[in-house]
Scaffold this motif. Sequence first.
Motif, short mmCIF file in Angstrom:
data_model
loop_
_atom_site.label_atom_id
_atom_site.label_comp_id
_atom_site.label_asym_id
_atom_site.label_seq_id
_atom_site.Cartn_x
_atom_site.Cartn_y
_atom_site.Cartn_z
N ALA A 176 101.19 113.94 13.98
CA ALA A 176 102.58 113.77 13.65
C ALA A 176 103.26 115.02 13.91
CB ALA A 176 102.89 113.16 12.23
N PHE A 177 102.55 116.12 13.97
CA PHE A 177 103.10 117.41 13.74
C PHE A 177 103.17 117.75 15.37
CE2 PHE A 177 101.71 117.26 9.71
CZ PHE A 177 102.59 118.07 8.71
N LEU A 226 114.25 103.68 6.01
CA LEU A 226 115.42 103.28 6.14
C LEU A 226 115.54 101.74 6.39
CD1 LEU A 226 117.49 106.04 7.96
CD2 LEU A 226 117.27 105.57 5.41
N ILE A 227 114.61 101.15 7.61
CA ILE A 227 114.70 99.86 7.71
C ILE A 227 114.48 98.99 6.68
CG2 ILE A 227 114.11 100.66 10.05
CD1 ILE A 227 111.43 99.54 9.61
N LEU A 278 115.00 117.60 13.71
CA LEU A 278 115.69 116.22 13.59
C LEU A 278 114.55 115.12 14.00
CD1 LEU A 278 118.03 114.67 13.01
CD2 LEU A 278 118.88 115.20 15.18
N GLU A 279 113.45 115.68 14.91
CA GLU A 279 112.85 114.55 15.65
C GLU A 279 111.93 114.04 14.36
OE1 GLU A 279 114.08 117.16 18.69
OE2 GLU A 279 113.30 117.59 16.79
N PHE A 280 111.52 114.75 13.53
CA PHE A 280 110.77 114.19 12.20
C PHE A 280 111.40 113.04 11.56
CE2 PHE A 280 107.89 114.68 8.80
CZ PHE A 280 106.80 115.14 9.28
N GLY A 281 112.77 113.09 11.73
CA GLY A 281 113.47 111.80 11.17
C GLY A 281 113.07 110.28 11.70
N ILE A 282 112.36 110.46 12.75
CA ILE A 282 111.94 109.30 13.45
C ILE A 282 111.21 108.32 12.39
CG2 ILE A 282 110.71 107.92 15.15
CD1 ILE A 282 111.74 110.21 16.93
N MET A 283 110.33 109.20 11.65
CA MET A 283 109.34 108.41 10.54
C MET A 283 110.02 108.13 9.56
SD MET A 283 105.84 110.54 10.89
CE MET A 283 106.41 112.42 10.84
N ILE A 284 111.34 108.81 9.10
CA ILE A 284 112.05 108.47 8.00
C ILE A 284 112.86 106.94 8.25
CG2 ILE A 284 114.15 108.98 6.67
CD1 ILE A 284 111.74 110.67 6.09
N PRO A 333 114.31 109.86 2.35
CA PRO A 333 115.39 110.33 3.00
C PRO A 333 116.15 111.73 2.60
CG PRO A 333 115.14 107.94 3.40
CD PRO A 333 114.38 108.56 2.10
N ILE A 334 116.32 111.36 1.28
CA ILE A 334 116.96 112.46 0.42
C ILE A 334 116.44 113.98 0.57
CG2 ILE A 334 117.96 113.34 -1.57
CD1 ILE A 334 118.46 110.47 -2.40
N GLY A 335 114.90 113.95 0.54
CA GLY A 335 114.11 115.10 0.66
C GLY A 335 114.07 115.45 2.22
N PHE A 336 114.26 114.48 3.21
CA PHE A 336 114.13 114.89 4.55
C PHE A 336 115.64 115.61 4.93
CE2 PHE A 336 115.86 113.76 8.67
CZ PHE A 336 115.02 114.55 9.57
N VAL A 337 116.63 115.20 4.49
CA VAL A 337 117.96 115.76 4.60
C VAL A 337 118.01 117.03 4.06
CG1 VAL A 337 120.31 115.52 4.14
CG2 VAL A 337 119.08 113.49 4.76
N TYR A 338 117.60 117.23 2.97
CA TYR A 338 117.51 118.52 2.29
C TYR A 338 116.70 119.64 3.20
CZ TYR A 338 116.74 122.35 -0.99
OH TYR A 338 116.56 123.41 -1.62
#
Length: 323
Positions: free
Chosen positions: A31-32, A110-111, A99-105, A85-90
């Motif tokens: 993932a990294f 989210l879905i 931002l690319e790491f947000g794909i996993m979020i 997602p809250i932790g990711f946004v922080y």
Amino acid sequence: MTQPWMRCVLILAAAYNLLWGAWVVLFPLAAFSLTGLEPPRYPQIWQCVGMIVGCYGIGYAIAATDPIRWWPLVLVGLIGKVLGPIGFVYAFLAGDFPLEFGIMILTNDLIWWLPFAAILWSAARGNETTAQVQPASVAMRHALTQTGQSLWDLTQRQPALVLCLRHAGCSFCKVALQDIASQRKKIESKGVQIILVHMALEDQAERLFAAYGLADLPRISDPHRELYRSLGLGRGSFLALFGPLVWLRGIVAGLRGHWPGRLAGDGFQMPGAFLIHRGRLVRSFRHRTAADRPDYPGLCNTNACQTIQPDVALIKEETVHAR
């Protein structure tokens, strides 16, 4: 209450979590590499995340066998999918995650929000009792006030405005009590007595009504909602309880001091107001949303009561839509 789509959603969630967890455990640095993020010094920590996600998958597989029964597993999953997602946004705002790491979020969290929330909503509404609804004339004879008088006997003496309230912690229940307190003299000047129906314990109701100067009114505790159901009051839909208008009026109620309190009763129960005389339902207002505010004095038109005979049972009522 269980629908086939619920099982499909949970089976898909179980499969996804198991596959994603296995991928992270077996290939902790993948993932990294895909997101261009510097690999962690201790990949074993990331593998632990994969293990936890995989365990969630087992939980979803169990929940898929009976989504309504195993709703706590769905609730735990939804909580995690909200906090992630809250932790990711922080972390993103702090510059720690790209931002690319947000794909996993998106795929991990989210879905699943909407289908998981829909399952929980159905589970909450699934607690509705399947007991047979009593005829209103019977329910009124069984409904006793704090002094032991039946609603049936009280309505034989004079017309009664019977106010079936929402749960005692509801902001709109408090608004209704304030409206009754401010309009009490006008209602009683029409020769109408006011009777409050609630779902709380007697001591809770006494404290609540005393706060609005209504502790002296006859009140009926109906925690099993037998009287509610006999008068045609059911549980509200999502929009009736949480629609945009309800939120707006709820905020206004809060700003005026009517903040929500502890739940005391069925939070899904819809309220209503009824003019009853000699066992007959003369006029009624059944709320379309939890935030509706009836015109209580307008509902108390006693002219319609003058032709009622003592032995007349409940007949077809005139429904009043007053806002």
